[in-house]
Scaffold this motif. Sequence first.
Motif: not given
Length: 592
Positions: A85-95, A260-261
């Motif tokens: 989930y932490q990896t996902a929120v970093r990717r989603e914020r960039t997008q 964010l998570v």
Amino acid sequence: MAGGRSPGVLCRRRFGLLLLATVAGLCGGVSSVKSPSCHEVRTAFQIRQIGPLKLVPDVPTAESDLQICQHRAPTCCTKKMEESYQTAVRRERTQNIQALNFELKYMIVGHITAFQEAFESLLRFAENHTTSLFETAYRAMAKEAAEPVKELFTDLSLYILGAETTVENAVLRFFDSLFPLVYSRLINPGIIDLSEEYTECLRLTRQDINPFGRYSKEVVTELSKSLWASRMLNQALNMGIEVINTTEHAALTKECSKALVKMEYCPHCQGLTLIRPCMGYCLNVMRGCLASVSELDIQWREYISTLEYLTNEMAGSHDLELALVGIRNSINEAILHAQLNGPQLSATVDKVCGQPQEREAKPSPDNIVQEKEIPEMQALTMVHSANLNNKRREFINYMKRSRTFYASIAERLCDGDLAMQDGSTCWNGEDVVESYTSRIVSSGLKAQINNPELKVKGLDPLISHLINKLHNFNQLDTEKTKLKLERWASRESGSGGGKSEAIESSGDCDDEDGCQGSGDRIHTTDLRKEKKIYSDDKSEPKPTVKKIETTATTTTTESSSKHNIAGNTGKLASSSSLFIVTALAILGHCLP
């Protein structure tokens, strides 16, 4: 009571029926309840491409080692899922930030492309225009002069694109290369051959004896003033792209990732995959995560003002076009000046460099050939000028609307589908509620001291460097503008007839209005008077050679010179019109 039933029997019978109904109801309720499952969580995990499905348990478990989503009830999350989930929120914020930046980035990149293509075309036009001078008027050295002309405009192009060079170096380098040609082909056309040593001596001597008079310096002055805004605008546009790219890839702190998570994915642990965070909760989390980015606000606003000024500086007049097309005439006058002072120049060169081998008889120097006029195209000028104005207005007005881009970036991210508006059931970080009741902080680094959702330690070093870079760029613009204004004011005072006026900024003024940006900027009202102003500059170094006495030979040359200069005045205007038409046509088609 005969034939009847006693009250005790009836009571026991009713109790038995009630008990039977209760048992039957309980049994029916148990059979209708579904067994606990993490199916919805698994589906969301897969759709959002968070990680491998094997990480999601089939049924809720009493997970004890969760670091972020800690709840009393059984959970569908595991520690491995939290990491995903932490990896996902970093990717989603960039997008998400890239999506916000897309239109702004598109506008700037498109203008950079149009800017570079248009000015390369203008420079090529001016180069061809200058080369034709030698092909029509100085044919004896046309072939050899082609390379110095090409180098001159290449250097000017590199200067506009930000290379570590100066207009002065480019122009003086050109005149250094031109003098050996003028000396051997026009002043002393009987010279058989020039050795490399003698040619180099002539180049070095040019710097001391100033054979071209004030004209070489006038070219430097005109081009420096005109190309400065072009160079600065190109740097400003590239600076804007650097700011956008840096903010898109700014790293999230561990505290931000966890917040964010907790905001987006901890509800999933309880099977609440469709619930969204409360608006106030989202603002606190986003303002905390983007506290450093929001600190760009002040310098970004100043950057937009700088961009507006530079755009108006270039669009408010045809200063650049006149300066570029005027190179041809200035070179012509410089050559004429050298011819008129030929005997003194020869005497000085002979003392410094020696006498080269010559033929016995010298042919007379080439005289200036009458040039053909270039027809004007006023209709195209009006059409493309209007098109250019519209494109410029569209660009700068859009950029002005982005002044608050970084101050409001958290609000932009929370708007839409990410958070729920007030009055709707939402997630507050712990549970499903009707409204968010914690304090909502404002944007900016200082305000995060009171942020209830996460701790912000300080300014991101990468963003700090970017802020300083923007600040230095804006200061550089201010300093250069101040120096330029002082230079213009000094020249206008010396001329006795210069006029200046303060013009209020307007993002949608026409080129013909002469608008120049912010209200405290001063600009010369009649650019065509600039040439006379520079010619009257009292600080200009005097030529080391004296004016030669009028003889039969020099009278003919001087008469030809006067005739050419008078004729070239009209031709410059005619050539400038076509030059401007071509520039506007190209830029109108290039702009997005």
